[in-house]
Motif scaffolding. Structure first.
Motif, PDB file in Angstrom:
ATOM      1  N   ARG A  27      -8.433 -37.038  16.433  1.00 17.88           N
ATOM      2  CA  ARG A  27      -7.097 -36.438  16.555  1.00 17.88           C
ATOM      3  C   ARG A  27      -7.210 -34.917  16.644  1.00 17.88           C
ATOM      4  N   GLU A  28      -8.126 -34.349  15.870  1.00 24.34           N
ATOM      5  CA  GLU A  28      -8.337 -32.896  15.920  1.00 24.34           C
ATOM      6  C   GLU A  28      -8.879 -32.470  17.288  1.00 24.34           C
ATOM      7  N   GLN A  29      -9.819 -33.234  17.859  1.00 24.89           N
ATOM      8  CA  GLN A  29     -10.359 -32.935  19.194  1.00 24.89           C
ATOM      9  C   GLN A  29      -9.240 -32.887  20.225  1.00 24.89           C
ATOM     10  N   VAL A  30      -8.317 -33.828  20.140  1.00 23.92           N
ATOM     11  CA  VAL A  30      -7.191 -33.886  21.073  1.00 23.92           C
ATOM     12  C   VAL A  30      -6.323 -32.635  20.927  1.00 23.92           C
ATOM     13  N   ARG A  31      -5.978 -32.290  19.701  1.00 25.42           N
ATOM     14  CA  ARG A  31      -5.139 -31.103  19.465  1.00 25.42           C
ATOM     15  C   ARG A  31      -5.813 -29.836  19.986  1.00 25.42           C
ATOM     16  N   LEU A  32      -7.099 -29.690  19.698  1.00 30.62           N
ATOM     17  CA  LEU A  32      -7.817 -28.486  20.129  1.00 30.62           C
ATOM     18  C   LEU A  32      -7.984 -28.439  21.649  1.00 30.62           C
ATOM     19  N   ALA A  33      -8.230 -29.590  22.271  1.00 34.85           N
ATOM     20  CA  ALA A  33      -8.418 -29.632  23.725  1.00 34.85           C
ATOM     21  C   ALA A  33      -7.131 -29.286  24.460  1.00 34.85           C
ATOM     22  N   ALA A  34      -6.008 -29.748  23.942  1.00 38.26           N
ATOM     23  CA  ALA A  34      -4.724 -29.488  24.602  1.00 38.26           C
ATOM     24  C   ALA A  34      -4.228 -28.077  24.315  1.00 38.26           C
ATOM     25  N   GLY A  35      -4.526 -27.589  23.141  1.00 38.67           N
ATOM     26  CA  GLY A  35      -3.996 -26.287  22.753  1.00 38.67           C
ATOM     27  C   GLY A  35      -2.480 -26.364  22.590  1.00 38.67           C
ATOM     28  N   ALA A  79      -7.026 -42.066  31.954  1.00 37.01           N
ATOM     29  CA  ALA A  79      -8.066 -42.258  30.943  1.00 37.01           C
ATOM     30  C   ALA A  79      -9.109 -41.162  31.061  1.00 37.01           C
ATOM     31  N   VAL A  80      -9.614 -40.725  29.915  1.00 37.22           N
ATOM     32  CA  VAL A  80     -10.729 -39.778  29.852  1.00 37.22           C
ATOM     33  C   VAL A  80     -11.720 -40.308  28.829  1.00 37.22           C
ATOM     34  N   THR A  81     -12.981 -39.887  28.963  1.00 37.48           N
ATOM     35  CA  THR A  81     -14.009 -40.398  28.060  1.00 37.48           C
ATOM     36  C   THR A  81     -14.144 -39.522  26.811  1.00 37.48           C
ATOM     37  N   LEU A  82     -14.613 -40.168  25.761  1.00 35.21           N
ATOM     38  CA  LEU A  82     -14.963 -39.474  24.522  1.00 35.21           C
ATOM     39  C   LEU A  82     -16.423 -39.055  24.598  1.00 35.21           C
ATOM     40  N   PRO A  83     -16.850 -37.975  23.975  1.00 38.41           N
ATOM     41  CA  PRO A  83     -16.008 -37.012  23.285  1.00 38.41           C
ATOM     42  C   PRO A  83     -15.097 -36.292  24.270  1.00 38.41           C
ATOM     43  N   VAL A  84     -14.016 -35.764  23.761  1.00 38.53           N
ATOM     44  CA  VAL A  84     -12.993 -35.137  24.596  1.00 38.53           C
ATOM     45  C   VAL A  84     -13.551 -33.874  25.250  1.00 38.53           C
ATOM     46  N   ASP A  85     -13.484 -33.837  26.581  1.00 38.80           N
ATOM     47  CA  ASP A  85     -13.815 -32.627  27.330  1.00 38.80           C
ATOM     48  C   ASP A  85     -12.519 -31.837  27.488  1.00 38.80           C
ATOM     49  N   PRO A  86     -12.446 -30.607  26.959  1.00 43.07           N
ATOM     50  CA  PRO A  86     -11.174 -29.871  26.954  1.00 43.07           C
ATOM     51  C   PRO A  86     -10.537 -29.689  28.328  1.00 43.07           C
ATOM     52  N   VAL A  87     -11.320 -29.387  29.349  1.00 48.53           N
ATOM     53  CA  VAL A  87     -10.759 -29.156  30.687  1.00 48.53           C
ATOM     54  C   VAL A  87     -10.226 -30.458  31.276  1.00 48.53           C
ATOM     55  N   GLU A  88     -11.027 -31.516  31.224  1.00 45.81           N
ATOM     56  CA  GLU A  88     -10.606 -32.814  31.759  1.00 45.81           C
ATOM     57  C   GLU A  88      -9.379 -33.337  31.016  1.00 45.81           C
ATOM     58  N   PHE A  89      -9.395 -33.218  29.687  1.00 50.21           N
ATOM     59  CA  PHE A  89      -8.285 -33.715  28.888  1.00 50.21           C
ATOM     60  C   PHE A  89      -7.004 -32.944  29.175  1.00 50.21           C
ATOM     61  N   ALA A  90      -7.079 -31.612  29.170  1.00 47.55           N
ATOM     62  CA  ALA A  90      -5.883 -30.791  29.411  1.00 47.55           C
ATOM     63  C   ALA A  90      -5.296 -31.078  30.789  1.00 47.55           C
ATOM     64  N   ASP A  91      -6.149 -31.246  31.800  1.00 45.68           N
ATOM     65  CA  ASP A  91      -5.664 -31.566  33.150  1.00 45.68           C
ATOM     66  C   ASP A  91      -4.940 -32.917  33.169  1.00 45.68           C
TER      67      ASP A  91
END
Length: 131
Positions: free
Chosen positions: A15-23, A105-117
């Motif tokens: 959950r923290e990875q998601v929050r940090l990746a999205a900003g 869908a995106v893969t774990l661990p969360v890649d910030p650029v891929e996730f934010a896009d």
């Protein structure tokens, strides 16, 4: 006005990875986001039944209720279900994301650029429908 992003995972680190990746704002052309964190399936269902969720981010590796099964369930049970971004363990699991009816869908661990896009794309689509 901020967009609400529901984040479901039994793992606080995910959950923290998601929050940090999205900003605070995953892209310049979408509104800021507020996160609604859920660690259990009942919490997800309660939040969705309350309304106001713009996008769901579901952890496909969550235990005991995995995000893929949760996605399929909410697509069947929640009226006007928000779009779903599924976090999957391996790229080979993308067919399961399709089975679950997730929009992205995106893969774990969360890649910030891929996730934010991916998140920004779902927010654009959801907000365009509401406009």
């Amino acid at each position: 006005m901020a967009a609400t992003v529901l984040v479901y995972s039994d793992n606080a680190h995910t959950r923290e990875q998601v929050r940090l990746a999205a900003g605070r704002r995953p892209a310049a052309d979408v509104p800021p986001v507020e996160f609604l964190e859920c660690a259990t399936l009942p919490a997800v269902l309660t939040a969705l039944n309350g309304g106001g969720v713009d996008v769901c981010v579901l952890d496909g590796e969550a235990v005991p209720a995995g995000g893929m099964g949760v996605c399929r369930q909410i697509k069947d049970e929640v009226f006007n279900c928000p779009p779903v971004l599924l976090l999957i363990g391996r790229p080979q699991d993308s067919w399961l994301a399709t089975w679950s009816r997730a929009e992205s869908a995106v893969t774990l661990p969360v890649d910030p650029v891929e996730f934010a896009d991916a998140l920004a794309s779902l927010l654009r689509g959801r907000l365009a429908v509401e406009a």
